[in-house]
Design a protein around this motif. Structure first.
Motif: not given
Length: 251
Positions: A213-232
């Protein structure tokens, strides 16, 4: 004054002071040789950092401009063009250079990433080896290191190093590794295909097979790591103190 007793050969034995003085004299004579050997030791990682001009004004606006040549990273005065410092590594060449406030991040041909004090070239703060990157950097797919070095915060407090197999983030104050994101099985990151959106870095992660899936072929990160829903996410252990004296929580 009593005569000294003679030894079996008929000679007077050496005084004790002479016996002590001889090793001391030899040690004194050896000091220059020891010092010379110390100064002749090769620098770690083949570093050679040459400061051409001392500048006391370290304000961000007065930091030197940077450029990478075939063999060196060079800092020079923006107005006069006069050289400030030069950084080389024996047998290595800089592949790509990322200027940042207070920092000169360099990716070298052997897969080493370094951080040099930009204002005065006073030191190479840290060296970090990027696994399995040297061979890849010699291929056209590496695109001369495009996109490999990515700042994750506006002040470059965190640096991402993006290679096909992983994204690694380092705290730039001391080079501490904060997090690693491996590529998914059957996929690989493409550093040159990355874009910034707000506080996020989007990196292409193309995968083999038509079912990906195209959504699996792009990742978003910031200084805390991968950006995913509900992360802490936890803190990155910011070494700089706030006005109140408390630092960020350590990861």
């Amino acid at each position: 004054m009593a005569a000294l007793p003679l030894d079996a050969t008929g000679h007077a034995p050496a005084r004790r002071g002479t016996r002590i003085a001889l090793p001391v004299a030899l040690a004194v004579l050896a000091l220059p040789l020891i010092t010379a050997a110390h100064h002749s030791r090769p620098a770690p990682y083949g570093d050679r950092l040459t400061v051409h001009a001392r500048v006391d004004d370290a304000r961000p606006g007065r930091e030197p401009a940077l450029r990478a040549t075939d063999r060196a990273v060079q800092a020079y005065d923006k107005e006069s063009g006069a050289p400030r410092w030069t950084y080389t590594r024996a047998g290595r060449r800089p592949v790509t250079l990322l200027p940042a406030p207070g920092h000169a991040f360099t990716l070298w041909s052997d897969g080493l990433v370094t951080d040099t004090a930009r204002a005065d070239g006073g030191s190479v703060r840290w060296h970090r080896a990027v696994p399995a990157s040297a061979d890849w950097l010699r291929t056209p797919a590496a695109r001369a290191g495009a996109g490999v070095l990515q700042p994750l915060t506006p002040d470059a407090g965190m640096l991402a190093v993006v290679t096909p197999h992983r994204i690694a983030a380092y705290r730039t104050a001391d080079g501490d590794l904060r997090w690693v994101l491996p590529a998914k099985t059957g996929c690989s990151f493409e550093p040159a295909r990355s874009v910034r959106r707000g506080g996020a870095l989007l990196v292409a992660q193309p995968c083999t097979g038509p079912a990906a899936a195209w959504t699996a072929q792009v990742v978003a990160v910031d200084d805390y790591g991968r950006i995913v829903p509900g992360r802490t996410p936890l803190g990155n252990g910011d070494l700089r103190r706030s006005p109140g004296g408390a630092g960020s929580p350590e990861n």
